[in-house]
Design an enzyme around this catalytic site. Structure first.
Site, PDB file in Angstrom:
ATOM      1  N   ASN A 243       0.917  -1.142   0.000  1.00 26.75           N
ATOM      2  CA  ASN A 243       0.000   0.000   0.000  1.00 26.75           C
ATOM      3  C   ASN A 243       0.954   1.189   0.000  1.00 26.75           C
ATOM      4  O   ASN A 243       1.662   1.419   0.985  1.00 26.75           O
ATOM      5  CB  ASN A 243      -0.820  -0.054   1.284  1.00 26.75           C
ATOM      6  CG  ASN A 243      -1.996   0.888   1.355  1.00 26.75           C
ATOM      7  OD1 ASN A 243      -2.627   0.962   2.393  1.00 26.75           O
ATOM      8  ND2 ASN A 243      -2.310   1.613   0.290  1.00 26.75           N
TER       9      ASN A 243
ATOM     10  N   CYS B 210      -5.275   6.326   7.640  1.00 24.47           N
ATOM     11  CA  CYS B 210      -4.801   5.235   6.803  1.00 24.47           C
ATOM     12  C   CYS B 210      -3.880   4.391   7.667  1.00 24.47           C
ATOM     13  O   CYS B 210      -2.837   4.855   8.124  1.00 24.47           O
ATOM     14  CB  CYS B 210      -4.061   5.777   5.590  1.00 24.47           C
ATOM     15  SG  CYS B 210      -3.379   4.461   4.565  1.00 24.47           S
ATOM     16  N   GLY B 211      -4.283   3.159   7.919  1.00 21.87           N
ATOM     17  CA  GLY B 211      -3.558   2.292   8.850  1.00 21.87           C
ATOM     18  C   GLY B 211      -2.165   1.912   8.379  1.00 21.87           C
ATOM     19  O   GLY B 211      -1.236   1.807   9.187  1.00 21.87           O
ATOM     20  N   ASN B 212      -1.995   1.664   7.067  1.00 18.67           N
ATOM     21  CA  ASN B 212      -0.644   1.433   6.570  1.00 18.67           C
ATOM     22  C   ASN B 212       0.105   2.752   6.460  1.00 18.67           C
ATOM     23  O   ASN B 212       1.306   2.816   6.727  1.00 18.67           O
ATOM     24  CB  ASN B 212      -0.678   0.757   5.191  1.00 18.67           C
ATOM     25  CG  ASN B 212      -1.057  -0.715   5.283  1.00 18.67           C
ATOM     26  OD1 ASN B 212      -0.549  -1.431   6.137  1.00 18.67           O
ATOM     27  ND2 ASN B 212      -1.954  -1.152   4.408  1.00 18.67           N
TER      28      ASN B 212
ATOM     29  N   ASN C  13     -12.255   5.100  10.129  1.00 18.14           N
ATOM     30  CA  ASN C  13     -12.955   5.378   8.859  1.00 18.14           C
ATOM     31  C   ASN C  13     -13.955   4.246   8.588  1.00 18.14           C
ATOM     32  O   ASN C  13     -13.901   3.187   9.217  1.00 18.14           O
ATOM     33  CB  ASN C  13     -11.944   5.559   7.719  1.00 18.14           C
ATOM     34  CG  ASN C  13     -10.989   4.367   7.597  1.00 18.14           C
ATOM     35  OD1 ASN C  13     -11.185   3.351   8.245  1.00 18.14           O
ATOM     36  ND2 ASN C  13      -9.993   4.498   6.765  1.00 18.14           N
TER      37      ASN C  13
ATOM     38  N   ASN D 242     -14.929   2.026   2.339  1.00 16.11           N
ATOM     39  CA  ASN D 242     -13.950   1.035   1.904  1.00 16.11           C
ATOM     40  C   ASN D 242     -14.622  -0.329   1.977  1.00 16.11           C
ATOM     41  O   ASN D 242     -15.261  -0.646   2.986  1.00 16.11           O
ATOM     42  CB  ASN D 242     -12.727   1.065   2.816  1.00 16.11           C
ATOM     43  CG  ASN D 242     -12.102   2.445   2.874  1.00 16.11           C
ATOM     44  OD1 ASN D 242     -11.441   2.875   1.949  1.00 16.11           O
ATOM     45  ND2 ASN D 242     -12.345   3.164   3.973  1.00 16.11           N
TER      46      ASN D 242
ATOM     47  N   GLU E  96     -10.479   0.521  -1.980  1.00 16.12           N
ATOM     48  CA  GLU E  96     -10.379   1.705  -1.131  1.00 16.12           C
ATOM     49  C   GLU E  96     -11.053   2.879  -1.833  1.00 16.12           C
ATOM     50  O   GLU E  96     -10.742   3.166  -2.997  1.00 16.12           O
ATOM     51  CB  GLU E  96      -8.920   2.050  -0.872  1.00 16.12           C
ATOM     52  CG  GLU E  96      -8.280   1.171   0.162  1.00 16.12           C
ATOM     53  CD  GLU E  96      -6.936   1.734   0.609  1.00 16.12           C
ATOM     54  OE1 GLU E  96      -6.915   2.783   1.272  1.00 16.12           O
ATOM     55  OE2 GLU E  96      -5.918   1.129   0.273  1.00 16.12           O
ATOM     56  N   ARG E  97     -11.913   3.557  -1.104  1.00 18.10           N
ATOM     57  CA  ARG E  97     -12.590   4.714  -1.730  1.00 18.10           C
ATOM     58  C   ARG E  97     -11.530   5.727  -2.159  1.00 18.10           C
ATOM     59  O   ARG E  97     -10.612   6.037  -1.411  1.00 18.10           O
ATOM     60  CB  ARG E  97     -13.582   5.357  -0.761  1.00 18.10           C
ATOM     61  CG  ARG E  97     -12.995   5.820   0.533  1.00 18.10           C
ATOM     62  CD  ARG E  97     -14.014   6.543   1.398  1.00 18.10           C
ATOM     63  NE  ARG E  97     -13.439   6.785   2.709  1.00 18.10           N
ATOM     64  CZ  ARG E  97     -13.981   7.523   3.656  1.00 18.10           C
ATOM     65  NH1 ARG E  97     -15.140   8.105   3.446  1.00 18.10           N
ATOM     66  NH2 ARG E  97     -13.390   7.686   4.803  1.00 18.10           N
TER      67      ARG E  97
ATOM     68  N   CYS F  89      -4.763  -2.581   2.628  1.00 23.74           N
ATOM     69  CA  CYS F  89      -5.424  -1.465   3.303  1.00 23.74           C
ATOM     70  C   CYS F  89      -5.387  -1.803   4.795  1.00 23.74           C
ATOM     71  O   CYS F  89      -5.961  -2.816   5.207  1.00 23.74           O
ATOM     72  CB  CYS F  89      -6.861  -1.315   2.805  1.00 23.74           C
ATOM     73  SG  CYS F  89      -7.857  -0.137   3.745  1.00 23.74           S
TER      74      CYS F  89
ATOM     75  N   THR G 203      -6.559  -0.226   7.701  1.00 24.13           N
ATOM     76  CA  THR G 203      -7.817  -0.219   8.450  1.00 24.13           C
ATOM     77  C   THR G 203      -8.749  -1.286   7.893  1.00 24.13           C
ATOM     78  O   THR G 203      -9.552  -1.870   8.629  1.00 24.13           O
ATOM     79  CB  THR G 203      -8.492   1.168   8.417  1.00 24.13           C
ATOM     80  OG1 THR G 203      -8.676   1.568   7.064  1.00 24.13           O
ATOM     81  CG2 THR G 203      -7.645   2.204   9.147  1.00 24.13           C
TER      82      THR G 203
END
Lengths: 293, 293
Positions: free
Chosen positions: A18, A105-107, A177, A212, A230-231, A239, A241
């Site tokens: 990502n 964004c988790g990553n 999110n 998402n 992912e939106r 992704c 999250t």
């Protein structure tokens, strides 16, 4: 590039593929309001540098930094400790590849933390607190693994998503999110869902700002695999999250620790008895330079 | 990136969105034999920098530079003037995204020339001669437009290509590298060909080392549009020698000047009475930095 053109510093990094363009802009003077057009130009994979999104690295106190901790985040139990006097130094100004603003964004936050450590912008041996539009998050480092505390994640009910003429029931999961996680039958082939290049159809009343979408299949007792749309970015290789949403959905809200296989690698998600989720995995910076985009 | 990792200079540029990672390695000491694995890592669009191919910038006399002018190129009429005493200074060591070695790249050599001009590695006001595995090519600059003399291009006969269960007649055109150009009926929709993500099927006896496949439709008297599958890279936004092959095929070998629309922009191809083709269009460098890939 021509020496006549204005240029500025960028880095490129990724977490389980990502990928992100990082823009150091510590006092906000380099990019100002950071236009959607520039974000799109940077993320363009042929004419630009190419990425799933942009992470602007900016001090929270700088004049153009957006509000980091909206009231709704402070009202959440896990956010109540946030006060003006213990706000973090750094704000992750995250944008999707299409130029739109995103909460978290988790990553991305794991790559963002790696950058702060690498550059000596935060103490090497301590967890780092980072402000985001979804509140303050903490990242800890263990060698090449970066773990982000993504706060309370809960299942908010059921919904539906569609790809082409097929519709699946899904769980509405919030991880900072919004997510819609589809649990496929055990043994299902993730490719059978078809192309996720286009945005799946979803309940626009429930998700007025988009969602998402994850398709999830069990691989073992504490092991799932997933694909994600992912939106704003399309199908991505990972992704963060979304991996949390997939694990929370698959576990039905029970605490535990899951391995989550994504197309770009493997992440680990754990959830404690309070519902707090932690996302672990690699985060790397592959390039640093200047661009005139 | 971590300061502990070895890093080296790269640039990223493109010509009509056919994009490249450039690797300055003037004496060959940085990359040595330049492994296919490193090329793939650099061209990976998520875990790497991302590109359709790599252009190593290396002096022709350096020990690891491949032979620039094979005997067959010297036997060609347009190459007879090449002698050891007038070989160019710079060699374009081009690799496809999959790590394979390639003879030539029409957009790549225009981006390569722009880099040499930008860095002051060649005189600003003169055409630049560049050695490639398909012989010596000359690029001239007119503002932001870079024109590459790609040598003699001829139609060598007919062949066929297939996508899925459909087969089309094609013209076998050589522009330094091999092409199979399919002329669609006037007014055809280029998207009707379907996905070019996978390699089209072709005559492996005629093309033992693979082939670039173009689908071409007329848009006007001297105007065509095309899509291309480049061997080793998949469908790309543009292919310079492919644009030449498309124009030569559409003209049936008659001299002239054509506008060639590709997904990533517009190129111009001219062909003189001797059959020599010239490819013109923009070439830009968008980033410069260091990578540890």
């Amino acid at each position: 590039m021509s020496t006549r053109q204005a240029s500025y510093v960028f880095l490129k990094g990724h977490g389980t593929e990502n990928d992100f363009v990082l823009l150091p802009d510590h006092d906000g003077s380099v990019h100002g309001d950071l236009s959607a057009e520039r974000v799109r130009a940077l993320c363009d994979r042929r004419a630009g540098i190419g990425a799933d999104g942009v992470l602007r690295v900016i001090r929270l106190g700088s004049s153009v930094a957006p509000v980091a901790c909206p009231e709704e985040a402070r009202d959440e139990p896990s956010r109540r400790e946030i006060t003006d006097t213990d706000l973090p130094e750094w704000f992750m100004d995250y944008r999707n590849a299409d130029g739109s603003v995103a909460e978290m964004c988790g990553n991305g936050i794991r790559v963002f933390a790696r950058h702060l450590y690498d550059e000596g912008l935060v103490p090497a041996s301590e967890p780092v607190r980072i402000a985001t539009r979804a509140g303050v998050k903490t990242v800890t480092r263990d060698g090449a693994q970066f773990t982000a505390d993504l706060g309370i994640s809960t299942i908010h009910g059921e919904t539906k998503v569609s790809v082409g003429d097929r519709t699946w029931p899904a769980l509405h999961v919030v991880v900072g999110n919004p997510h819609a996680a589809v649990l496929l039958e055990p043994g299902a082939d993730l490719t059978s869902v078809g192309s996720l290049a286009e945005e799946p159809a979803y309940d626009e009343t429930l998700y007025p700002e988009g969602v998402n979408v994850e398709f999830v299949v069990r691989r073992g007792p504490d092991h799932v695999a997933m694909r994600v749309h992912e939106r704003g970015s399309g199908e991505t290789r990972s992704c963060g999250t979304g991996a949390c949403a997939a694990a929370v959905a698959a576990a039905g809200g029970v605490p535990g620790r899951w391995r989550v296989d994504v197309p770009g690698g493997t992440l680990e998600v754990s959830r404690d008895a309070d519902g707090r989720v932690f996302l672990s995995g690699p985060a790397v910076i592959v390039a640093r330079g200047e661009t005139s985009l």
